[in-house]
Design a protein around this motif. Structure first.
Motif, PDB file in Angstrom:
ATOM      1  N   LEU A 270     -31.142  85.780  -2.017  1.00  0.00           N
ATOM      2  CA  LEU A 270     -29.945  85.560  -2.562  1.00  0.00           C
ATOM      3  C   LEU A 270     -29.518  84.265  -3.026  1.00  0.00           C
ATOM      4  O   LEU A 270     -29.626  83.253  -2.026  1.00  0.00           O
ATOM      5  CB  LEU A 270     -28.720  85.968  -1.565  1.00  0.00           C
ATOM      6  N   ASP A 271     -29.178  83.752  -4.259  1.00  0.00           N
ATOM      7  CA  ASP A 271     -29.086  82.578  -4.717  1.00  0.00           C
ATOM      8  C   ASP A 271     -27.522  82.542  -4.663  1.00  0.00           C
ATOM      9  O   ASP A 271     -26.924  82.739  -5.829  1.00  0.00           O
ATOM     10  CB  ASP A 271     -29.445  82.353  -5.900  1.00  0.00           C
ATOM     11  N   GLU A 272     -26.877  82.292  -3.753  1.00  0.00           N
ATOM     12  CA  GLU A 272     -25.715  82.009  -3.682  1.00  0.00           C
ATOM     13  C   GLU A 272     -24.873  80.993  -4.667  1.00  0.00           C
ATOM     14  O   GLU A 272     -23.782  81.495  -5.297  1.00  0.00           O
ATOM     15  CB  GLU A 272     -25.069  81.747  -2.373  1.00  0.00           C
ATOM     16  N   GLU A 273     -25.458  79.895  -4.733  1.00  0.00           N
ATOM     17  CA  GLU A 273     -25.008  78.921  -5.797  1.00  0.00           C
ATOM     18  C   GLU A 273     -24.887  79.319  -7.347  1.00  0.00           C
ATOM     19  O   GLU A 273     -23.623  79.037  -7.738  1.00  0.00           O
ATOM     20  CB  GLU A 273     -25.921  77.539  -5.639  1.00  0.00           C
ATOM     21  N   ASN A 274     -25.688  80.243  -7.857  1.00  0.00           N
ATOM     22  CA  ASN A 274     -25.682  80.478  -9.143  1.00  0.00           C
ATOM     23  C   ASN A 274     -25.095  81.914  -9.134  1.00  0.00           C
ATOM     24  O   ASN A 274     -25.193  82.601 -10.383  1.00  0.00           O
ATOM     25  CB  ASN A 274     -26.860  80.413  -9.833  1.00  0.00           C
ATOM     26  N   GLY A 275     -25.065  82.727  -8.249  1.00  0.00           N
ATOM     27  CA  GLY A 275     -24.528  84.471  -8.238  1.00  0.00           C
ATOM     28  C   GLY A 275     -25.430  84.868  -8.739  1.00  0.00           C
ATOM     29  O   GLY A 275     -25.184  86.112  -9.361  1.00  0.00           O
ATOM     30  N   LEU A 276     -26.526  84.817  -8.319  1.00  0.00           N
ATOM     31  CA  LEU A 276     -27.895  85.713  -8.671  1.00  0.00           C
ATOM     32  C   LEU A 276     -28.611  86.246  -7.296  1.00  0.00           C
ATOM     33  O   LEU A 276     -28.612  85.538  -6.308  1.00  0.00           O
ATOM     34  CB  LEU A 276     -28.872  84.671  -9.399  1.00  0.00           C
ATOM     35  N   LEU A 277     -29.205  87.430  -7.580  1.00  0.00           N
ATOM     36  CA  LEU A 277     -30.048  87.995  -6.423  1.00  0.00           C
ATOM     37  C   LEU A 277     -31.342  88.052  -7.061  1.00  0.00           C
ATOM     38  O   LEU A 277     -31.634  88.926  -8.351  1.00  0.00           O
ATOM     39  CB  LEU A 277     -29.517  89.416  -6.242  1.00  0.00           C
ATOM     40  N   HIS A 278     -32.312  87.414  -6.413  1.00  0.00           N
ATOM     41  CA  HIS A 278     -33.931  87.420  -7.029  1.00  0.00           C
ATOM     42  C   HIS A 278     -34.636  88.337  -6.240  1.00  0.00           C
ATOM     43  O   HIS A 278     -34.495  88.483  -5.088  1.00  0.00           O
ATOM     44  CB  HIS A 278     -34.176  85.902  -6.996  1.00  0.00           C
ATOM     45  N   GLN A 279     -35.383  89.123  -7.149  1.00  0.00           N
ATOM     46  CA  GLN A 279     -36.320  89.937  -6.577  1.00  0.00           C
ATOM     47  C   GLN A 279     -37.788  89.024  -6.692  1.00  0.00           C
ATOM     48  O   GLN A 279     -38.096  88.660  -7.799  1.00  0.00           O
ATOM     49  CB  GLN A 279     -36.367  91.381  -7.214  1.00  0.00           C
ATOM     50  N   ILE A 280     -38.288  88.767  -5.495  1.00  0.00           N
ATOM     51  CA  ILE A 280     -39.544  87.830  -5.530  1.00  0.00           C
ATOM     52  C   ILE A 280     -40.744  88.580  -5.174  1.00  0.00           C
ATOM     53  O   ILE A 280     -40.758  89.254  -4.353  1.00  0.00           O
ATOM     54  CB  ILE A 280     -39.155  86.425  -4.813  1.00  0.00           C
ATOM     55  N   TYR A 281     -41.741  88.190  -5.829  1.00  0.00           N
ATOM     56  CA  TYR A 281     -43.213  88.509  -5.553  1.00  0.00           C
ATOM     57  C   TYR A 281     -43.917  87.364  -4.914  1.00  0.00           C
ATOM     58  O   TYR A 281     -44.153  86.387  -5.714  1.00  0.00           O
ATOM     59  CB  TYR A 281     -43.846  89.219  -6.889  1.00  0.00           C
ATOM     60  N   GLU A 282     -44.404  87.776  -3.871  1.00  0.00           N
ATOM     61  CA  GLU A 282     -45.509  86.772  -3.220  1.00  0.00           C
ATOM     62  C   GLU A 282     -46.928  87.429  -3.030  1.00  0.00           C
ATOM     63  O   GLU A 282     -46.899  88.560  -2.244  1.00  0.00           O
ATOM     64  CB  GLU A 282     -44.863  86.372  -1.919  1.00  0.00           C
ATOM     65  N   ASP A 283     -47.830  86.554  -3.548  1.00  0.00           N
ATOM     66  CA  ASP A 283     -49.096  86.920  -3.617  1.00  0.00           C
ATOM     67  C   ASP A 283     -49.737  86.799  -2.171  1.00  0.00           C
ATOM     68  O   ASP A 283     -49.550  85.761  -1.641  1.00  0.00           O
ATOM     69  CB  ASP A 283     -49.964  86.101  -4.360  1.00  0.00           C
ATOM     70  N   GLU A 284     -50.256  87.560  -1.697  1.00  0.00           N
ATOM     71  CA  GLU A 284     -50.806  87.453  -0.174  1.00  0.00           C
ATOM     72  C   GLU A 284     -52.026  86.461  -0.068  1.00  0.00           C
ATOM     73  O   GLU A 284     -51.893  85.839   0.908  1.00  0.00           O
ATOM     74  CB  GLU A 284     -51.211  88.865   0.121  1.00  0.00           C
ATOM     75  N   VAL A 285     -52.636  86.446  -1.126  1.00  0.00           N
ATOM     76  CA  VAL A 285     -53.924  85.421  -1.044  1.00  0.00           C
ATOM     77  C   VAL A 285     -53.427  84.182  -1.105  1.00  0.00           C
ATOM     78  O   VAL A 285     -53.744  83.294  -0.439  1.00  0.00           O
ATOM     79  CB  VAL A 285     -54.954  86.060  -1.937  1.00  0.00           C
ATOM     80  N   SER A 286     -52.812  83.754  -2.340  1.00  0.00           N
ATOM     81  CA  SER A 286     -52.500  82.412  -2.599  1.00  0.00           C
ATOM     82  C   SER A 286     -51.353  81.948  -2.215  1.00  0.00           C
ATOM     83  O   SER A 286     -50.890  80.644  -2.238  1.00  0.00           O
ATOM     84  CB  SER A 286     -52.321  82.137  -4.394  1.00  0.00           C
ATOM     85  N   GLY A 287     -50.314  82.856  -1.970  1.00  0.00           N
ATOM     86  CA  GLY A 287     -49.034  82.377  -1.555  1.00  0.00           C
ATOM     87  C   GLY A 287     -48.093  82.205  -2.525  1.00  0.00           C
ATOM     88  O   GLY A 287     -46.825  81.840  -2.007  1.00  0.00           O
ATOM     89  N   LYS A 288     -48.556  82.349  -3.767  1.00  0.00           N
ATOM     90  CA  LYS A 288     -47.713  82.080  -4.713  1.00  0.00           C
ATOM     91  C   LYS A 288     -46.406  83.184  -4.860  1.00  0.00           C
ATOM     92  O   LYS A 288     -46.784  84.208  -4.838  1.00  0.00           O
ATOM     93  CB  LYS A 288     -48.458  81.932  -6.142  1.00  0.00           C
ATOM     94  N   LYS A 289     -45.249  82.379  -5.393  1.00  0.00           N
ATOM     95  CA  LYS A 289     -44.182  83.242  -5.462  1.00  0.00           C
ATOM     96  C   LYS A 289     -43.803  83.168  -6.753  1.00  0.00           C
ATOM     97  O   LYS A 289     -43.597  82.037  -7.478  1.00  0.00           O
ATOM     98  CB  LYS A 289     -43.126  82.510  -4.692  1.00  0.00           C
ATOM     99  N   ASN A 290     -43.363  84.395  -7.335  1.00  0.00           N
ATOM    100  CA  ASN A 290     -42.623  84.446  -8.850  1.00  0.00           C
ATOM    101  C   ASN A 290     -41.638  85.142  -8.554  1.00  0.00           C
ATOM    102  O   ASN A 290     -41.188  86.178  -7.913  1.00  0.00           O
ATOM    103  CB  ASN A 290     -43.534  85.238  -9.500  1.00  0.00           C
TER     104      ASN A 290
END
Length: 300
Positions: A270-290
């Protein structure tokens, strides 16, 4: 510091919501707030103030020139009419702040206040043992139209239950919709394709057979594809789907997404500041988040 309401405070909240079922915000007063006479206006508070026609911090200028001094009502042992200041200090971020004069008289450190809006005025109720007076709250808010409709519906459903079994809308063929259709018929709701709520356009009805374990969909949201990395439902399926167990050469994606990362590496933030709900993908190997999907949740 525990900012969530405790059991006693939750009980007081339930009593208020029965009388005034509207948007609200909660603030637990810290020693710093009381000492400096400053409360940070969080995203939820800013949303309530903006929707209530009181203050729009997005258009407020920093410093004394932008400061607003407005009337506020405190419901405690009596109805107190006080003043509240809303402002943004002259700092780099200009974090939105406010303060309610007279608040120190009825609230102490670690105690919580309830905030809502009625008729373009901020209303505050202390959720404390000595500061909470239900009769004052009932007199001030009264019964609004939505609450009257709710009471009417509960009376009708209670009367229907007392009558006992009624003939199903589909007596000879079991249908997935016959329970809801039967309930609506008994409540005098005619079949329609109206997008408004079922009962007097105010209350949406959900019904299912006893013993059914399927979950009910109360509301749904569609991502803003224009600001999302994944720009369509098919692309979401293609990117994070898995081979179907039922159909060869097909792809399925049946997952639940919440604040904890699931097997597909997806979770919500939850991005309370901007009023957005993000669905995030996190790669298990690299830990990179999108940030794959983004849903507007302003006014929650």
């Amino acid at each position: 510091m525990q900012f969530n309401p405790n059991e006693r405070e939750q009980e007081l909240l339930k009593q208020i919501n029965k009388i005034h079922p509207k948007e609200y915000a909660l603030v637990r007063l810290t020693s710093t707030m009381l000492h400096k006479s400053i409360i940070d206006a969080s995203g939820i508070i800013r949303s309530i103030l903006k929707q209530g026609g009181i203050v729009d911090y997005d258009t407020m200028s920093k410093g004394p020139s932008g400061k607003k001094l407005l009337e506020v009502t405190i419901l405690s042992s009596q109805v107190y009419n006080e003043k509240a200041s809303f402002y943004r200090p002259v700092t780099k971020k200009g974090d939105p702040r406010f303060w309610v004069y007279g608040l120190k008289r009825i609230i102490h450190e670690n105690e919580m206040i309830y905030m809502t809006v009625l008729n373009n005025k901020l209303v505050i109720v202390p959720l404390t043992e000595n500061g909470f007076h239900l009769n004052i709250i009932e007199d001030y808010f009264g019964l609004d139209e939505a609450l009257k409709i709710k009471e009417e519906l509960l009376h009708l459903i209670s009367a229907l239950k007392a009558r006992g079994p009624v003939l199903s809308e589909s007596p000879f063929k079991r249908s997935a919709k016959d329970v809801g259709a039967t309930l609506e018929r008994e409540l005098g709701i005619l079949p329609n394709s109206d997008k408004l709520a079922d009962f007097k356009s105010k209350i949406e009805l959900k019904a299912k057979r006893e013993g059914t374990r399927t979950k009910d969909t109360l509301f749904s949201m569609v991502p803003d594809w224009s600001i999302s990395t994944i720009d369509s439902s098919p692309k979401m399926l293609q990117t994070y789907g898995y081979p179907s167990n039922k159909y060869d050469s097909y792809t399925d994606l049946f997952v639940t997404v919440n604040h904890e990362k699931n097997r597909q590496g997806l979770y919500l933030s939850l991005d309370e500041e901007n009023g957005l709900l993000h669905q995030i993908y996190e790669d298990e190997v690299s830990g990179k988040k999108n940030q794959e999907l983004q849903l507007e949740v302003g006014g929650y």
